[in-house]
Enzyme design. Structure first.
Site, PDB file in Angstrom:
ATOM      1  N   GLN A  64      15.721  -8.294  -2.589  1.00 34.67           N
ATOM      2  CA  GLN A  64      14.394  -8.931  -2.519  1.00 34.67           C
ATOM      3  C   GLN A  64      14.061  -9.571  -3.865  1.00 34.67           C
ATOM      4  O   GLN A  64      13.623 -10.726  -3.932  1.00 34.67           O
ATOM      5  CB  GLN A  64      13.346  -7.869  -2.154  1.00 34.67           C
ATOM      6  CG  GLN A  64      11.919  -8.285  -2.439  1.00 34.67           C
ATOM      7  CD  GLN A  64      10.894  -7.284  -1.939  1.00 34.67           C
ATOM      8  OE1 GLN A  64      10.721  -7.128  -0.741  1.00 34.67           O
ATOM      9  NE2 GLN A  64      10.185  -6.623  -2.830  1.00 34.67           N
ATOM     10  N   GLY A  92       0.821  -1.216   0.000  1.00 40.25           N
ATOM     11  CA  GLY A  92       0.000   0.000   0.000  1.00 40.25           C
ATOM     12  C   GLY A  92       0.844   1.251   0.000  1.00 40.25           C
ATOM     13  O   GLY A  92       2.025   1.221  -0.341  1.00 40.25           O
ATOM     14  N   GLY A 110       9.933  -4.252  -8.273  1.00 37.55           N
ATOM     15  CA  GLY A 110      10.844  -3.154  -8.601  1.00 37.55           C
ATOM     16  C   GLY A 110      12.301  -3.540  -8.365  1.00 37.55           C
ATOM     17  O   GLY A 110      12.615  -4.292  -7.444  1.00 37.55           O
ATOM     18  N   GLY A 153       6.148   4.718  -8.261  1.00 35.07           N
ATOM     19  CA  GLY A 153       6.926   3.497  -8.458  1.00 35.07           C
ATOM     20  C   GLY A 153       5.976   2.311  -8.608  1.00 35.07           C
ATOM     21  O   GLY A 153       6.086   1.507  -9.538  1.00 35.07           O
ATOM     22  N   HIS A 154       4.988   2.221  -7.689  1.00 37.58           N
ATOM     23  CA  HIS A 154       3.990   1.143  -7.796  1.00 37.58           C
ATOM     24  C   HIS A 154       3.201   1.289  -9.102  1.00 37.58           C
ATOM     25  O   HIS A 154       2.909   0.307  -9.774  1.00 37.58           O
ATOM     26  CB  HIS A 154       2.991   1.201  -6.637  1.00 37.58           C
ATOM     27  CG  HIS A 154       3.600   0.992  -5.291  1.00 37.58           C
ATOM     28  ND1 HIS A 154       3.713   1.995  -4.356  1.00 37.58           N
ATOM     29  CD2 HIS A 154       4.130  -0.115  -4.720  1.00 37.58           C
ATOM     30  CE1 HIS A 154       4.274   1.512  -3.261  1.00 37.58           C
ATOM     31  NE2 HIS A 154       4.535   0.234  -3.451  1.00 37.58           N
ATOM     32  N   SER A 184       9.868   5.822  -2.657  1.00 41.27           N
ATOM     33  CA  SER A 184       9.698   4.821  -1.600  1.00 41.27           C
ATOM     34  C   SER A 184       8.544   5.274  -0.725  1.00 41.27           C
ATOM     35  O   SER A 184       8.361   6.483  -0.508  1.00 41.27           O
ATOM     36  CB  SER A 184      10.980   4.758  -0.750  1.00 41.27           C
ATOM     37  OG  SER A 184      10.698   4.191   0.513  1.00 41.27           O
TER      38      SER A 184
HETATM   39  O1  PAF Z   1       8.289  -4.776  -1.803  1.00 43.72           O
HETATM   40  C1  PAF Z   1       7.273  -4.808  -1.067  1.00 43.72           C
HETATM   41  O2  PAF Z   1       6.445  -3.888  -1.051  1.00 43.72           O
HETATM   42  C2  PAF Z   1       7.053  -6.000  -0.156  1.00 43.72           C
HETATM   43  O3  PAF Z   1       8.256  -6.501   0.319  1.00 43.72           O
HETATM   44  C3  PAF Z   1       6.223  -7.109  -0.821  1.00 43.72           C
HETATM   45  C4  PAF Z   1       6.924  -7.717  -2.011  1.00 43.72           C
HETATM   46  C5  PAF Z   1       4.877  -6.568  -1.247  1.00 43.72           C
HETATM   47  C6  PAF Z   1       5.990  -8.252   0.181  1.00 43.72           C
HETATM   48  O4  PAF Z   1       5.305  -7.811   1.308  1.00 43.72           O
END
Ligand code: PAF
Length: 273
Positions: free
Chosen positions: A150, A28, A144, A33-34, A182
């Site tokens: 990650q 959320g 991303g 970026g999202h 971010s």
């Molecule tokens: O990058 C994120 O926002 C989180 O680490 C994710 C991949 C949604 C997992 O909770």
């Protein structure tokens, strides 16, 4: 646009979708970026599903789980305007059971860099991503490149657990002045935000030095340290695309990673070379 809180209702909806399904997992507090992940998915899929879930297991006890920005209504509106087909907003008690098998991130690569500063963080990330991929069963999932470690660990999980989803890495999105987007940028005061610009500036300077032929990691690190001297640097590190530390940059196979604290806010950024 459909909104699902219930896991099994989403699974039923997913079963009825014919065509490619793109999935964008988020916590959320959506920003551009999202949105770029969402647009990428919409462009390349027949359906796009976005999840909004602040995953408790990826926060360490002393971290910002309680104050992590929550803007569910605005996030849902953003998804609707962007053309998302379904938003999935599960509860923590539905996602996690009292007793369940737990996936652990691979020790070596998950306990360096971010994982050394945040031990256990990637266990929580992989745990929730595996669950979300199983629930949504997407054709493609979008992540991303800003969260480079990650991304690497998720790609590794998908290939070693033979999951069927294809992971699509997406470019870092920056403000005009260079600050990487971010959800945690909202914590920055104006003064700290100015200081934070030194992170992307240091990556730019490293890039300039490389253009002049400087590929020695120690030299590049020193240039970056100098630029970031007002910040509390947690690490500046160079790795290859398999997250092995390197001494010399190799073109098309290196990443420079940075983590620093600006005031109380911890920021990460990186440059893929
Ligand atoms: O990058 C994120 O926002 C989180 O680490 C994710 C991949 C949604 C997992 O909770």
């Amino acid at each position: 646009m459909k909104i699902f809180n219930d896991i099994f209702e989403l699974i039923e909806y997913r079963k009825g979708l014919k065509g490619d399904v793109g999935f964008v997992p988020t916590m959320g507090a959506l920003h551009n970026g999202h949105l770029s992940l969402i647009r990428n998915s919409i462009e390349n899929s027949d359906f796009t599903i976005v999840s909004i879930f602040v995953n408790p297991t990826q926060f360490l006890p002393n971290e910002d789980l309680d104050r992590y920005p929550k803007r569910e209504k605005a996030d849902i509106q953003i998804c609707k305007l962007a053309g998302v087909d379904a938003v999935f907003v599960p509860s923590s008690s539905d996602i996690y059971q009292k007793s369940e098998p737990v996936i652990l991130a691979p020790n070596k690569k998950a306990y360096i860099l971010e994982g050394a500063k945040r031990p256990g963080h990637f266990d929580g990330v992989l745990r929730v991503v595996l669950k979300l991929l199983n629930i949504v069963n997407p054709t493609n999932a979008y992540f991303g490149k800003k969260d480079a470690q990650q991304l690497y660990l998720i790609q590794n999980m998908v290939s070693t657990l033979f999951l069927r989803t294809k992971i699509i890495p997406c470019e870092i999105v920056r403000e005009e002045d260079g600050l990487a987007l971010s959800s945690r940028n909202v914590y920055l005061s104006d003064k700290d935000r100015k200081k934070a610009l030194n992170i992307s500036k240091s990556l730019k300077l490293a890039s300039k030095a490389m253009m002049k032929g400087e590929f020695d990691c120690d030299v590049l690190k020193n240039i970056m340290k100098e630029t970031m001297k007002e910040l509390e640097i947690e690490y500046i590190e160079m790795v290859d695309r398999d997250f092995n530390k390197i001494d010399k940059i190799v073109l098309k196979n290196s990443i420079i990673l940075v983590a620093a604290k600006v005031g109380e806010t911890r920021l990460i950024d990186n440059l893929w070379i």
